[in-house]
Design a protein around this motif. Structure first.
Motif, PDB file in Angstrom:
ATOM      1  N   GLY A  65       0.813  -1.201   0.000  1.00 16.16           N
ATOM      2  CA  GLY A  65       0.000   0.000   0.000  1.00 16.16           C
ATOM      3  C   GLY A  65       0.854   1.261   0.000  1.00 16.16           C
ATOM      4  N   GLY A  66       0.520   2.193  -0.901  1.00 14.99           N
ATOM      5  CA  GLY A  66       1.255   3.449  -0.983  1.00 14.99           C
ATOM      6  C   GLY A  66       2.585   3.360  -1.689  1.00 14.99           C
ATOM      7  N   ASN A  67       2.901   2.203  -2.276  1.00 14.06           N
ATOM      8  CA  ASN A  67       4.234   2.011  -2.852  1.00 14.06           C
ATOM      9  C   ASN A  67       4.458   2.890  -4.063  1.00 14.06           C
ATOM     10  OD1 ASN A  67       6.358  -0.307  -4.356  1.00 14.06           O
ATOM     11  ND2 ASN A  67       6.674   0.415  -2.273  1.00 14.06           N
ATOM     12  N   ARG A  68       5.752   3.253  -4.243  1.00 13.61           N
ATOM     13  CA  ARG A  68       6.150   4.077  -5.375  1.00 13.61           C
ATOM     14  C   ARG A  68       7.334   3.435  -6.080  1.00 13.61           C
ATOM     15  NH1 ARG A  68       6.585   9.938  -2.556  1.00 13.61           N
ATOM     16  NH2 ARG A  68       6.878   8.673  -0.675  1.00 13.61           N
ATOM     17  N   LEU A  69       7.550   3.865  -7.305  1.00 13.29           N
ATOM     18  CA  LEU A  69       8.674   3.370  -8.098  1.00 13.29           C
ATOM     19  C   LEU A  69       9.984   3.984  -7.650  1.00 13.29           C
ATOM     20  CD1 LEU A  69       6.903   3.614 -11.546  1.00 13.29           C
ATOM     21  CD2 LEU A  69       7.758   1.485 -10.571  1.00 13.29           C
ATOM     22  N   ARG A  70       9.973   5.273  -7.304  1.00  5.60           N
ATOM     23  CA  ARG A  70      11.209   6.034  -7.129  1.00  5.60           C
ATOM     24  C   ARG A  70      11.589   6.256  -5.681  1.00  5.60           C
ATOM     25  NH1 ARG A  70       8.897  10.258  -7.670  1.00  5.60           N
ATOM     26  NH2 ARG A  70      10.578  11.779  -8.019  1.00  5.60           N
ATOM     27  N   LEU A  71      10.609   6.534  -4.844  1.00  5.19           N
ATOM     28  CA  LEU A  71      10.873   6.934  -3.462  1.00  5.19           C
ATOM     29  C   LEU A  71      10.238   5.952  -2.490  1.00  5.19           C
ATOM     30  CD1 LEU A  71      10.088  10.765  -3.810  1.00  5.19           C
ATOM     31  CD2 LEU A  71      12.340   9.679  -3.835  1.00  5.19           C
ATOM     32  N   ASP A  72      10.868   5.798  -1.326  1.00  7.53           N
ATOM     33  CA  ASP A  72      10.278   4.985  -0.270  1.00  7.53           C
ATOM     34  C   ASP A  72       9.027   5.677   0.262  1.00  7.53           C
ATOM     35  OD1 ASP A  72      12.401   3.318  -0.584  1.00  7.53           O
ATOM     36  OD2 ASP A  72      13.363   3.800   1.329  1.00  7.53           O
ATOM     37  N   GLY A  73       8.113   4.893   0.759  1.00  8.42           N
ATOM     38  CA  GLY A  73       6.908   5.417   1.395  1.00  8.42           C
ATOM     39  C   GLY A  73       6.540   4.452   2.490  1.00  8.42           C
ATOM     40  N   THR A  74       5.365   3.839   2.386  1.00  8.88           N
ATOM     41  CA  THR A  74       5.038   2.751   3.304  1.00  8.88           C
ATOM     42  C   THR A  74       5.656   1.488   2.717  1.00  8.88           C
ATOM     43  OG1 THR A  74       2.946   2.543   2.130  1.00  8.88           O
ATOM     44  CG2 THR A  74       2.911   3.769   4.188  1.00  8.88           C
ATOM     45  N   GLY A  75       6.933   1.345   2.946  1.00  9.29           N
ATOM     46  CA  GLY A  75       7.690   0.231   2.380  1.00  9.29           C
ATOM     47  C   GLY A  75       8.728   0.733   1.398  1.00  9.29           C
ATOM     48  N   PRO A  76       9.704  -0.101   1.085  1.00 12.64           N
ATOM     49  CA  PRO A  76      10.764   0.291   0.158  1.00 12.64           C
ATOM     50  C   PRO A  76      10.215   0.535  -1.246  1.00 12.64           C
ATOM     51  CG  PRO A  76      11.280  -1.779   1.300  1.00 12.64           C
ATOM     52  CD  PRO A  76       9.852  -1.473   1.566  1.00 12.64           C
ATOM     53  N   ASN A  77      10.865   1.426  -1.984  1.00 15.14           N
ATOM     54  CA  ASN A  77      10.443   1.680  -3.358  1.00 15.14           C
ATOM     55  C   ASN A  77      10.585   0.413  -4.203  1.00 15.14           C
ATOM     56  OD1 ASN A  77      13.090   1.816  -5.074  1.00 15.14           O
ATOM     57  ND2 ASN A  77      13.543   3.036  -3.250  1.00 15.14           N
ATOM     58  N   ALA A  78       9.900   0.395  -5.326  1.00 17.73           N
ATOM     59  CA  ALA A  78       9.821  -0.815  -6.151  1.00 17.73           C
ATOM     60  C   ALA A  78      11.180  -1.282  -6.635  1.00 17.73           C
ATOM     61  CB  ALA A  78       8.889  -0.571  -7.336  1.00 17.73           C
ATOM     62  N   LEU A  79      12.054  -0.342  -7.015  1.00 19.15           N
ATOM     63  CA  LEU A  79      13.360  -0.745  -7.520  1.00 19.15           C
ATOM     64  C   LEU A  79      14.226  -1.325  -6.406  1.00 19.15           C
ATOM     65  CD1 LEU A  79      14.817  -0.828 -10.214  1.00 19.15           C
ATOM     66  CD2 LEU A  79      15.803   1.411  -9.704  1.00 19.15           C
ATOM     67  N   ALA A  80      14.082  -0.779  -5.193  1.00 19.95           N
ATOM     68  CA  ALA A  80      14.884  -1.266  -4.071  1.00 19.95           C
ATOM     69  C   ALA A  80      14.495  -2.671  -3.661  1.00 19.95           C
ATOM     70  CB  ALA A  80      14.739  -0.318  -2.877  1.00 19.95           C
ATOM     71  N   ARG A  81      13.239  -3.044  -3.847  1.00 22.83           N
ATOM     72  CA  ARG A  81      12.792  -4.379  -3.433  1.00 22.83           C
ATOM     73  C   ARG A  81      12.759  -5.367  -4.583  1.00 22.83           C
ATOM     74  NH1 ARG A  81       6.888  -4.936  -3.538  1.00 22.83           N
ATOM     75  NH2 ARG A  81       5.896  -3.106  -4.426  1.00 22.83           N
ATOM     76  N   PHE A  82      13.198  -4.938  -5.751  1.00 24.46           N
ATOM     77  CA  PHE A  82      13.106  -5.770  -6.945  1.00 24.46           C
ATOM     78  C   PHE A  82      13.865  -7.091  -6.794  1.00 24.46           C
ATOM     79  CE2 PHE A  82      14.736  -7.111 -11.092  1.00 24.46           C
ATOM     80  CZ  PHE A  82      13.569  -7.219 -11.817  1.00 24.46           C
TER      81      PHE A  82
END
Length: 413
Positions: free
Chosen positions: A245-262
């Protein structure tokens, strides 16, 4: 001649033995997984609930197999985490802590019943001889002597978890249990399923299932899994929900950004053959959530979002994974993000890149499937949960139905 016959017989025996070994060699494929993050605010379990605590958490696997293993996670812990005992069983009722007693199996870790998971690490159980069917509800039960120093979990479980004091990992029903709708410490279930594969869906709250009631398994990835199981050409493809929830591609939010958790969520699970990415709405929306943005900021955001998509595609293709892009759905009625003509232009620009041939290996046009024909900047009213951005339950089914199963036909790495 007798020597020759003995030699032929010996060679045949060796060949047959080799075949048996090859056939018995596990073929691990991830059947269920959830995205790991650091719980915050109300999602943090009270330390008391995780002290001398038995946690029984219910998960629905998407494909079956002849044996299984469980992945525990201390990914965001800053100190080792002790699990003193663990078990797996079929759930007798996914709304309660009750299991099917005849199916319960104690988990071991290198032959031991307890395990210490290093900080920042995941840990697999030993394989368990347990035939499980596709769509089965499993009860994963752990005993924690002490709470983690920093918790690792997934707040959007949309399923009941059960917490009780004392070591009760083999109990049919937990005594004195309280419930939660969050998962802690568990990261995945893998099954031994020769020839199977897995689809990872990398997304935000729409994929995580915002609005779905506990234990109903009505997220759109859940409904897609049902469609896959009913189709002979896709029934051996697991669905792994990597939504936050609240996830983004570029920046962390509620959880690591998409690229960081890839790497952890796409490249690490075994058997992944397909990736479907449906992210970006939160990147576009948060740009103007608190204040208007300049044209230069809008242009930079579009470039950066497309840049992350390109990185994801490049990395997935390098590992033989077919990458499918999901277009970004409308949010014109979501007042929290203050969407205007400039935001809509950003969404259109990103969607044009997603749709352009060659950028992804294939495209699922969720935008076309979900938008209101009379007002394309908004979700279709009957598919809108009412907040202007998240689909209704009917909307989640429509998303699942929008995925052409031909895109997910057998593909082996």
């Amino acid at each position: 001649m007798r020597k020759m016959c003995r030699l032929i017989g010996l060679l045949a025996a060796v060949c047959l033995s080799g075949t048996a070994v090859a056939q018995d060699k596990p073929y691990w494929v991830a059947s269920w997984a959830t995205s790991q993050m650091v719980p915050t605010n109300e999602n943090i379990a009270p330390a008391e609930d995780l002290t001398d605590a038995t946690l029984r958490q219910i998960v629905r696997i998407s494909i079956g197999g002849r044996r299984l293993r469980v992945r525990l996670s201390n990914a965001f812990g800053t100190a080792p985490l002790v699990v003193s005992a663990a078990s797996v069983a079929l759930s007798a009722d996914n709304r309660s802590s009750r299991i099917v007693p005849a199916t319960r199996k104690q988990l071991t870790f290198g032959g031991a019943i307890n395990v210490t998971i290093p900080a920042g690490a995941d840990y697999f159980s030993d394989p368990v001889e347990m035939i499980v069917a596709a769509g089965a509800d499993l009860a994963l039960t752990l005993h924690l002597p002490s709470p983690p120093d920093r918790q690792t979990g997934h707040p959007g479980a949309r399923a009941h978890s059960h917490f009780a004091h004392g070591q009760q990992v083999m109990a049919e029903t937990l005594t004195g249990a309280k419930t939660s709708t969050r998962w802690y410490v568990i990261g995945g279930v893998e099954v031994d399923a020769p020839g199977a594969g897995a689809l990872v869906i990398l997304g935000d709250s729409i994929t995580d299932g915002y609005g779905v009631q506990p234990n109903t398994n009505a997220r759109w990835p859940d409904r897609l899994a049902v469609r896959l199981r009913a189709n002979p050409s896709t029934r051996d493809l697991a669905v792994l929900n990597a939504g936050i929830g609240g996830n983004r591609l570029r920046l962390d939010g509620t959880g690591p950004n998409a690229l960081a958790r890839f790497e952890r969520e796409v490249l690490t699970p075994p058997g992944v053959t397909h990736l479907l990415v449906i992210e970006g709405i939160n990147d576009l929306g948060t740009l103007t959530r608190d204040a208007p943005a300049t044209p230069e900021q809008h242009a930079a955001l579009v470039r950066e979002v497309i840049g992350v998509f390109h990185q994801i595609v490049t990395r997935a293709r390098a590992h033989g994974i077919k990458v499918i892009g999901g277009t970004i759905m409308p949010d014109g009625a979501f007042a929290y993000y203050h969407p205007d003509a400039a935001n809509e232009a950003d969404r259109a620009a990103v969607n044009a890149w997603i749709r352009a041939p060659g950028n992804f290996d294939a495209v699922v046009d969720f935008d076309a499937a979900m938008r209101d024909p009379a007002n394309p900047t908004r979700l279709r009213p009957d598919l809108d949960s009412g907040d202007g951005i998240h689909p209704s339950i009917a909307g989640y089914q429509a998303m699942a139905d929008a995925v052409p199963l031909s895109l997910l036909a057998a593909r082996r790495k």
